[in-house]
Write a protein that holds these residues in place. Sequence first.
Motif, PDB file in Angstrom:
ATOM      1  N   GLU A   1      39.158  45.677  28.342  1.00 47.43           N
ATOM      2  CA  GLU A   1      39.976  44.569  29.155  1.00 47.43           C
ATOM      3  C   GLU A   1      41.400  44.730  28.824  1.00 47.43           C
ATOM      4  O   GLU A   1      42.433  44.990  29.540  1.00 47.43           O
ATOM      5  CB  GLU A   1      39.540  43.102  28.871  1.00 47.43           C
ATOM      6  CG  GLU A   1      40.240  42.308  29.825  1.00 47.43           C
ATOM      7  CD  GLU A   1      39.950  40.962  29.811  1.00 47.43           C
ATOM      8  OE1 GLU A   1      40.518  39.987  30.135  1.00 47.43           O
ATOM      9  OE2 GLU A   1      38.461  40.497  29.464  1.00 47.43           O
TER      10      GLU A   1
ATOM     11  N   ASP B   1      44.352  46.239  31.430  1.00 51.15           N
ATOM     12  CA  ASP B   1      45.570  45.159  31.548  1.00 51.15           C
ATOM     13  C   ASP B   1      46.902  45.865  31.210  1.00 51.15           C
ATOM     14  O   ASP B   1      48.004  45.848  31.776  1.00 51.15           O
ATOM     15  CB  ASP B   1      45.340  43.914  30.539  1.00 51.15           C
ATOM     16  CG  ASP B   1      44.389  43.019  30.922  1.00 51.15           C
ATOM     17  OD1 ASP B   1      43.821  42.998  32.039  1.00 51.15           O
ATOM     18  OD2 ASP B   1      44.401  41.950  30.048  1.00 51.15           O
TER      19      ASP B   1
ATOM     20  N   THR C   1      41.499  40.994  36.923  1.00 48.54           N
ATOM     21  CA  THR C   1      40.611  41.180  35.676  1.00 48.54           C
ATOM     22  C   THR C   1      39.107  41.918  36.193  1.00 48.54           C
ATOM     23  O   THR C   1      38.761  42.879  35.518  1.00 48.54           O
ATOM     24  CB  THR C   1      40.330  39.760  35.163  1.00 48.54           C
ATOM     25  OG1 THR C   1      41.330  39.169  34.564  1.00 48.54           O
ATOM     26  CG2 THR C   1      39.080  39.906  34.027  1.00 48.54           C
TER      27      THR C   1
ATOM     28  N   ARG D   1      37.904  45.489  35.109  1.00 53.81           N
ATOM     29  CA  ARG D   1      36.416  45.887  34.821  1.00 53.81           C
ATOM     30  C   ARG D   1      35.690  47.094  35.759  1.00 53.81           C
ATOM     31  O   ARG D   1      35.174  47.995  34.930  1.00 53.81           O
ATOM     32  CB  ARG D   1      35.397  44.666  34.972  1.00 53.81           C
ATOM     33  CG  ARG D   1      35.678  43.690  33.816  1.00 53.81           C
ATOM     34  CD  ARG D   1      34.542  42.558  33.945  1.00 53.81           C
ATOM     35  NE  ARG D   1      35.097  41.374  33.319  1.00 53.81           N
ATOM     36  CZ  ARG D   1      35.268  40.300  34.213  1.00 53.81           C
ATOM     37  NH1 ARG D   1      35.470  40.127  35.415  1.00 53.81           N
ATOM     38  NH2 ARG D   1      35.838  39.091  33.520  1.00 53.81           N
TER      39      ARG D   1
END
Length: 144
Positions: free
Chosen positions: A23, A27, A50, A54
């Motif tokens: 993550e 990001d 988010t 993934r």
Amino acid sequence: MSLSSQNIHDIRATWSELAQDAEGTTDAFYAELFRIAPDVRPMFADTDLTKQGRKLAAAIGLVVRHADNLVPMVAPLREMGARHAGYGVEDRHYDAVGQALIATLQARLGPTFTPAARDAWIAAYSAVAGTMQAGAADLTRQSA
């Protein structure tokens, strides 16, 4: 579409490190992408980043897992390229994504991101991007 055994070793070794904080990696990737190519930001206006992160991590993981035989990845990557063309993705965007990916890997891995690892990721990304672009070109030809 094939990678050398050294390329495969390098991307697997570095991905295993990055995947521990997938993550954070994704990001950082999107932050870098939007920094160097702010014109792509509107394409993600209605996207849960988010969840998208993934999906990106899963896609990278799949390519890494199949790095020794990318042939089974060709059809799904071509389909993904066609879908991305429908979102407005152009060839120049693939360059920005590649730049953002390499910059993110460098920042996240530091000295672990050796010149050989950099070359391996460039080779892997080039294979993936080229296959996706071929899928987008197929869609364009079919629409003409």
